[in-house]
Design an enzyme around this catalytic site. Structure first.
Site, PDB file in Angstrom:
ATOM      1  N   ASP A 212       0.970  -1.378  -0.030  1.00  0.00           N
ATOM      2  CA  ASP A 212      -0.076  -0.107   0.021  1.00  0.00           C
ATOM      3  C   ASP A 212       0.943   1.410  -0.174  1.00  0.00           C
ATOM      4  O   ASP A 212       0.523   2.248   1.007  1.00  0.00           O
ATOM      5  CB  ASP A 212      -1.035  -0.106   1.284  1.00  0.00           C
ATOM      6  CG  ASP A 212      -1.913   1.087   1.083  1.00  0.00           C
ATOM      7  OD1 ASP A 212      -2.245   1.511   0.124  1.00  0.00           O
ATOM      8  OD2 ASP A 212      -2.262   1.378   2.346  1.00  0.00           O
ATOM      9  N   GLU A 456       3.545  -8.209   6.933  1.00  0.00           N
ATOM     10  CA  GLU A 456       2.092  -8.675   6.468  1.00  0.00           C
ATOM     11  C   GLU A 456       2.277  -9.868   5.417  1.00  0.00           C
ATOM     12  O   GLU A 456       1.636  -9.542   4.379  1.00  0.00           O
ATOM     13  CB  GLU A 456       1.086  -7.598   6.215  1.00  0.00           C
ATOM     14  CG  GLU A 456       0.751  -6.950   7.265  1.00  0.00           C
ATOM     15  CD  GLU A 456      -0.516  -6.038   6.992  1.00  0.00           C
ATOM     16  OE1 GLU A 456      -0.968  -5.892   5.843  1.00  0.00           O
ATOM     17  OE2 GLU A 456      -0.974  -5.072   8.108  1.00  0.00           O
ATOM     18  N   TYR A 509      -7.071  -3.657  12.126  1.00  0.00           N
ATOM     19  CA  TYR A 509      -7.851  -2.200  11.754  1.00  0.00           C
ATOM     20  C   TYR A 509      -9.348  -2.531  12.185  1.00  0.00           C
ATOM     21  O   TYR A 509     -10.186  -2.517  11.318  1.00  0.00           O
ATOM     22  CB  TYR A 509      -7.384  -2.252  10.150  1.00  0.00           C
ATOM     23  CG  TYR A 509      -6.199  -1.509  10.047  1.00  0.00           C
ATOM     24  CD1 TYR A 509      -5.862  -0.170  10.212  1.00  0.00           C
ATOM     25  CD2 TYR A 509      -5.012  -2.376   9.604  1.00  0.00           C
ATOM     26  CE1 TYR A 509      -4.626   0.393  10.171  1.00  0.00           C
ATOM     27  CE2 TYR A 509      -3.845  -2.052   9.465  1.00  0.00           C
ATOM     28  CZ  TYR A 509      -3.560  -0.639   9.545  1.00  0.00           C
ATOM     29  OH  TYR A 509      -2.223   0.020   9.484  1.00  0.00           O
ATOM     30  N   GLU A 545       0.524  -1.950  13.987  1.00  0.00           N
ATOM     31  CA  GLU A 545       0.013  -0.980  13.363  1.00  0.00           C
ATOM     32  C   GLU A 545      -1.443  -1.028  13.784  1.00  0.00           C
ATOM     33  O   GLU A 545      -2.227  -1.831  14.240  1.00  0.00           O
ATOM     34  CB  GLU A 545      -0.204  -1.616  11.701  1.00  0.00           C
ATOM     35  CG  GLU A 545       0.928  -1.402  11.127  1.00  0.00           C
ATOM     36  CD  GLU A 545       0.640  -1.734   9.446  1.00  0.00           C
ATOM     37  OE1 GLU A 545      -0.276  -1.699   9.203  1.00  0.00           O
ATOM     38  OE2 GLU A 545       1.813  -2.220   8.842  1.00  0.00           O
TER      39      GLU A 545
END
Ligand SMILES: *[C@@H]1O[C@H](CO)[C@@H](O)[C@H](O)[C@H]1NC(C)=O
Ligand SMILES: *[C@@H]1O[C@H](CO)[C@@H](O)[C@H](O)[C@H]1NC(C)=O
Ligand SMILES: *[C@@H]1O[C@H](CO)[C@@H](O)[C@H](O)[C@H]1NC(C)=O
Ligand SMILES: *[C@@H]1O[C@H](CO)[C@@H](O)[C@H](O)[C@H]1NC(C)=O
Length: 652
Positions: A212, A456, A509, A545
């Site tokens: 990303d 990840e 998230y 994160e």
């Protein structure tokens, strides 16, 4: 065979046989000291305007077919001015160049000082690239001198003989750069050809990635020439320890160019006072009552550095050759014990950020004003650490982390590994070399407290177990002194690599990519997720994160997604859970992200990723003040500053 060939190249280094066998064998054999001036070493930086030409031919191979490196680039066709260091993507008004995939050519002419070229002195002139993304081949006066794979680590070539052959003439440096990613590069990518000619022109292709951030490309860090004498200090490895009130510095120095030498070492404190001396290529220095290297906010003098001056006197062809190099040294210890991360024997809690080396016009090019602004923002925030998401950062940044006491989780560029093709042996072999190059570059940095081998990865895939075990095992064998991790967003029960890490790093998230808009589920979901990881692996955990996209200036109360209020509220929900878990096994929290940054274009990205607590221009969103309040509170709780005699409390 490759190893043999390269070993040969090294033996014949001065005869400049181009080292075509690639870079892999060199990683282990040669040092990569940060270039520093000394009485025996000079530097010449080649930053500024270079000539530039993108190869627009169908196969992007005209530059090789026509040998553009053989003559000045401007004689091959139209060139433009391009700044170095910078990404080439944001500099022009041409949308095709912004999204260009393939080979681009850079060239610079320099006039080396005459004193570097006297044959009888035997001065070595080395051409060093701080980072070129992604694949680079380098020529000097039309002769290939090196090539390198991987966009974030330095590489170099000795070019003395080529310069001596053309005294008084400008030296022409040509660097060709390829930003094409494959399933076996780090990071990986794929080229997709679109062959439906009712929809796309003939030969149309796109580069797909599964990470990303924008794949900025070009010469991203300084290119420079530096000199050494013919016999020189090639590498220094320093490890430190503490025994009672004595600091221990173990050292290993590698010398090249002569077998007949003597070597002295002098350790100075920050005031220039000599505190220890030694001789010979390996040994140990003892420092009574040392000032340890402490993280920012844990000590009155964070980032305390000693200077280790190494002096070499050698004979080469009957002549004396003297060299010196000064290596900064921070004395500190790191241990992971049960659920604690100990620096100098004291529990360390990571309250910090994830970053990107990203700015508006320079892309990923090293930008001094941005570097200093970011450090000032980090200190304003009360952040004591960051992770180099998702690739090694510039050495210039690492220097400041050492000096300011900012703790670093040093991450390699293994990001976007989502396909089983990314876990084959070809990827693995390259990954091992990248870890070697990263450790070679950063091994002496006290700020680096842990290696992260990936971000990840699809670590729930079957081949990921063998892959992670091998990369982590190799990393530990090259550097036995630091813990190793990678950052996971896989399911705790299916993650194949977690058994091999020292610290578990997890990204989540909640109420963003999952249950969007539902802040009320965060506490339950985060608490369960963290407990599951801990109960399964019994290792300390970093929330590596968490965050929410936020457009600066968007407001909504009650909080709605993308507003500043929503980002602040989401952070506070996370903090409530982290405050419970940090009493048990959570040892850190790193916000995603320090600042907004550029990504590929897509329907979920608004001129890039907006999860920054600062904008891309480094102005605070409301969340920055939430985090600042929290980080200073955390710092006050764990700090040794409050008691007047901090040494009694802080020193092990
Ligand atoms: C470089 O670019 C070309 C054309 O885009 C590509 O096909 C090739 O695989 C790349 N080569 C390397 C070594 O990266
Ligand atoms: C190291 O120190 C010894 C003793 O003082 C001296 O004789 C020698 O020349 C020194 N060597 C270097 C390389 O400075
Ligand atoms: C990778 O190499 C290892 C060790 O040589 C071997 O056991 C394994 O089968 C290989 N994996 C693949 C996918 O080729
Ligand atoms: C932290 O401590 C400093 C110095 O004692 C104080 O000025 C500051 O208000 C404290 N901050 C918080 C958030 O407690």
């Amino acid at each position: 065979m490759a190893a043999l060939l390269c070993a040969l190249c090294l033996v014949l280094a001065t005869s400049l046989v181009p080292c075509r066998a690639g870079h892999s064998a060199r990683a282990l054999q040669e040092g990569m000291l940060y270039p520093r001036e000394s009485p025996s070493r000079e530097l010449k930086e080649l930053s500024g305007i270079w000539s530039f030409r993108a190869d627009w031919s169908q196969q992007r191979d005209a530059g090789f077919a026509e040998q553009w490196y053989k003559q000045p680039l401007r004689q091959s066709g139209p060139v433009m001015d391009m700044p170095v260091p910078a990404s080439f993507n944001e500099i022009t008004q041409d949308p095709r160049l912004r999204g260009y995939v393939g080979w681009v050519w850079y060239e610079k002419e320099v006039l080396p000082p005459g004193r570097w070229l006297r044959k009888e002195d035997g001065t070595r002139v080395v051409l060093r690239m701080g980072s070129v993304h992604y694949y680079a081949i380098v020529w000097v006066n039309g002769v290939q001198v090196t090539e390198h794979e991987g966009g974030h680590l330095p590489f170099e070539a000795e070019i003395s003989r080529l310069l001596q052959d053309a005294p008084g003439k400008p030296c022409r440096i040509t660097i060709v750069v390829n930003n094409t990613l494959s399933p076996h590069t780090l990071p990986p990518g794929t080229i997709q050809y679109m062959d439906d000619d009712s929809m796309y022109p003939k030969g149309y292709f796109v580069q797909n990635t599964r990470f990303d951030f924008f794949n900025y490309a070009g010469i991203h860090r300084p290119v420079l020439l530096y000199t050494t004498p013919p016999a020189y200090i090639d590498d220094i490895t320093v490890t430190t320890g503490v025994d009672g009130n004595v600091g221990l510095i173990r050292y290993l120095v590698s010398i090249r160019g002569s077998a007949h030498y003597s070597l002295n070492l002098t350790l100075h404190d920050a005031d220039g006072v000599t505190v220890a001396t030694g001789d010979g290529p390996d040994g140990q220095l003892k420092v009574p009552n040392p000032i340890l290297w402490w993280p920012y906010l844990m000590h009155e003098r964070p980032g305390y550095l000693y200077s280790l001056k190494v002096t070499l006197s050698a004979t080469v062809d009957g002549r004396v050759s003297e060299d010196s190099y000064t290596q900064p040294v921070g004395i500190r210890t790191i241990r992971v014990v049960d659920t604690q991360f100990l620096i100098n024997g004291k529990p360390f809690y990571f309250h910090g950020v994830n970053k990107h080396e990203d700015s508006d016009i320079r892309g990923k090019g090293l930008d001094w004003p941005l570097v200093l602004k970011d450090f000032n923002l980090l200190r304003w925030l009360g952040a004591n650490s960051f992770r180099t998401s998702h690739y090694p950062y510039a050495e210039e940044i690492m220097e400041l982390c050492d000096a300011y006491g900012i703790v670093v989780i040093d991450e390699c560029p293994a990001v976007g590994m989502k396909d089983s093709k990314n876990f084959g042996n070809k990827s693995l072999q390259h990954h091992l070399v990248v870890m070697e190059e990263l450790i070679r570059r950063d091994k002496n940095r006290p700020s680096v407290v842990m290696w992260s081998v990936a971000n990840e990865p699809a670590s729930d895939l079957r081949p990921a177990g063998y892959y992670c075990r091998t990369v982590i095992g190799h990393t530990k064998s090259v550097d036995p002194t630091r813990p190793v991790t990678y950052v996971s967003n896989a399911n705790y029960a299916r993650d194949q690599g977690a058994p091999y890490v020292d610290v578990i790093c997890v990204n989540s998230y909640f109420s963003w990519y999952h249950d969007p808009g539902h802040l009320e589920v965060i506490r339950l979901q985060l608490s369960t997720r963290l407990d599951n990881w801990y109960d399964t692996h019994r290792k300390p955990i970093i929330q590596s994160e968490y965050g929410a996209d936020t457009i600066a200036g968007f407001h909504a109360d009650p909080p709605l997604m993308f507003s500043e209020e929503y980002q602040s509220a989401l952070l506070k929900e996370y903090h409530a859970v982290l405050d419970q878990k940090r009493k048990k096994y959570v040892i850190g929290e790193l916000i995603w992200n320090f600042a907004d940054f550029m990504t590929e274009q897509g329907t979920t990205r608004v001129l890039g990723n907006k999860k920054g607590i600062f904008t891309r221009q480094r102005q605070p969103k409301a969340s920055a003040f939430v985090l600042k309040e929290r980080y200073w509170k955390l710092a006050n709780e764990s700090s040794c500053l409050t008691p007047a005699k901090y040494d009694d409390v802080c020193l092990p």
